[in-house]
Scaffold this active site. Sequence first.
Site, PDB file in Angstrom:
ATOM      1  N   ASP A   1      13.642  53.680  55.258  1.00  0.00           N
ATOM      2  CA  ASP A   1      13.398  52.647  56.277  1.00  0.00           C
ATOM      3  C   ASP A   1      14.081  52.960  57.605  1.00  0.00           C
ATOM      4  O   ASP A   1      13.444  52.940  58.655  1.00  0.00           O
ATOM      5  CB  ASP A   1      13.904  51.273  55.795  1.00  0.00           C
ATOM      6  CG  ASP A   1      12.971  50.643  54.766  1.00  0.00           C
ATOM      7  OD1 ASP A   1      11.815  51.111  54.636  1.00  0.00           O
ATOM      8  OD2 ASP A   1      13.396  49.685  54.100  1.00  0.00           O
TER       9      ASP A   1
ATOM     10  N   ARG B   1      28.328  43.658  55.611  1.00  0.00           N
ATOM     11  CA  ARG B   1      27.475  43.487  56.792  1.00  0.00           C
ATOM     12  C   ARG B   1      28.212  43.062  58.056  1.00  0.00           C
ATOM     13  O   ARG B   1      27.995  43.658  59.106  1.00  0.00           O
ATOM     14  CB  ARG B   1      26.318  42.508  56.494  1.00  0.00           C
ATOM     15  CG  ARG B   1      25.306  43.012  55.448  1.00  0.00           C
ATOM     16  CD  ARG B   1      25.005  44.466  55.571  1.00  0.00           C
ATOM     17  NE  ARG B   1      23.889  44.898  54.738  1.00  0.00           N
ATOM     18  CZ  ARG B   1      23.875  46.019  54.025  1.00  0.00           C
ATOM     19  NH1 ARG B   1      24.937  46.809  54.005  1.00  0.00           N
ATOM     20  NH2 ARG B   1      22.809  46.372  53.336  1.00  0.00           N
TER      21      ARG B   1
ATOM     22  N   ASP C   1      20.386  40.200  54.746  1.00  0.00           N
ATOM     23  CA  ASP C   1      21.127  41.148  55.577  1.00  0.00           C
ATOM     24  C   ASP C   1      20.801  41.004  57.060  1.00  0.00           C
ATOM     25  O   ASP C   1      21.676  41.127  57.910  1.00  0.00           O
ATOM     26  CB  ASP C   1      20.876  42.578  55.087  1.00  0.00           C
ATOM     27  CG  ASP C   1      21.566  42.843  53.750  1.00  0.00           C
ATOM     28  OD1 ASP C   1      22.583  42.174  53.476  1.00  0.00           O
ATOM     29  OD2 ASP C   1      21.088  43.703  52.986  1.00  0.00           O
TER      30      ASP C   1
ATOM     31  N   SER D   1      15.458  48.912  45.008  1.00  0.00           N
ATOM     32  CA  SER D   1      16.135  48.889  46.303  1.00  0.00           C
ATOM     33  C   SER D   1      17.621  48.752  45.994  1.00  0.00           C
ATOM     34  O   SER D   1      18.047  47.801  45.335  1.00  0.00           O
ATOM     35  CB  SER D   1      15.638  47.700  47.127  1.00  0.00           C
ATOM     36  OG  SER D   1      16.554  47.452  48.162  1.00  0.00           O
TER      37      SER D   1
END
Length: 393
Positions: free
Chosen positions: A14, A93, A122, A174
Amino acid sequence: MNRMVVLAYSGGLDTSVCVKWLTERGHRVVAFMANVGQGDPSAKAIARAKAAGAARVIVRDLRREFVTDYCWPALQAHAVYEGKYLLATALSRPLIAAHLVDVAHRLRATAVAHGCTGKGNDQVRFEVTVRTLDPGLSILAPVREWEFKSREEEIDYAKRHGIPIDVSKRSPYSIDQNLWGTSIESGVLEDLWTEPPADTYRSIRSPERAAGVPAYVTVGFSRGAPTKLNGTPYSSVALVERLNRLGAAHGIGRSDLIESRVVGIKSREVYEAPAGTILLEAHQELERLVLDREMLQFKQGIAAEYARLVYAGLWLTPLKRALDAFVRETQRRATGTMRLKLFKGTCRVVGRSSPRSLYRERLATYSARDRFDQRAAEGFIKLYGLPYEGSGA
Ligand code: ARG
């Protein structure tokens, strides 16, 4: 016009496609890679960013900051989201976002970007943190806008543009990984009736394959921070790495849950957090020993709220700061050593000791050493029950 954008780059498909996609739209892309213990950003990942068109790749080792400033406070707060998630991804994050902003400032970039989808948490965590720190930065989220409808289309695009993608190593899940844990989702896990298959065990052994004999380990805490294993001092990062290895061998720290995301959907998630699980068990037991009843029980009440804030991307908010101040105060007594037994997926405290212990054997004992004044109990109960006398009739 300055079209420089700093992208939170992971090295995966990605974000690699993000680099090219942004470049094609006239941006000068700086790929920022944070090492939070997912494994060293490899030469391959750096080369991939360059091949995708990144003008620069910047790598920062944030492991120590991550453990001491993010994982330790969450551990001390006993933050576990919806009772089962130790928040590894969620904790990383705000740290990555803060460094993204810092890199943008240093390079005088006017924008930052991330590779999160529009369905997850996220994106919320990244963007709320960035805007808290600098509302003047624009935030780009290519994955929310681009034309690709599947991973296959992204792979085609990557191939067309000469971005080296290792399709054979592609996982059916994922996965997000750091020192505090591994998050595994999608693939067959989307069928709620399916037991997580063997290949979802990413960082630990399954209890079936775990070591056949139990292991014991002692964890020493100093004012709430884990500092020693088996009596030997460790740095924060080395301590977590060591416990991750030990916990992994014994299948410690797995959870499989249906989780309530910020954007309103429920999702199936599998987590692994060997070190975090061992440390949490030890720390909770330490507090039971050293905190007085009022403090202990009040503190239990804020753990879920703290977890909710971390999960929801509200790390840099006033309420979270206030809770941190409270938790910090509670840790003044949290010094001591817990002895744990690890065996086939379970982790239990079996021994406790602390210079701040509130346990008094002469009061608790039922032996001849008893110094508790049993006759005092009669008057105590008389007054204690007074408000309710006769009211239950
Ligand atoms: N659901 C978890 C969370 O919100 C994990 C997210 C994992 N992210 C990922 N890119 N796989 O914290």
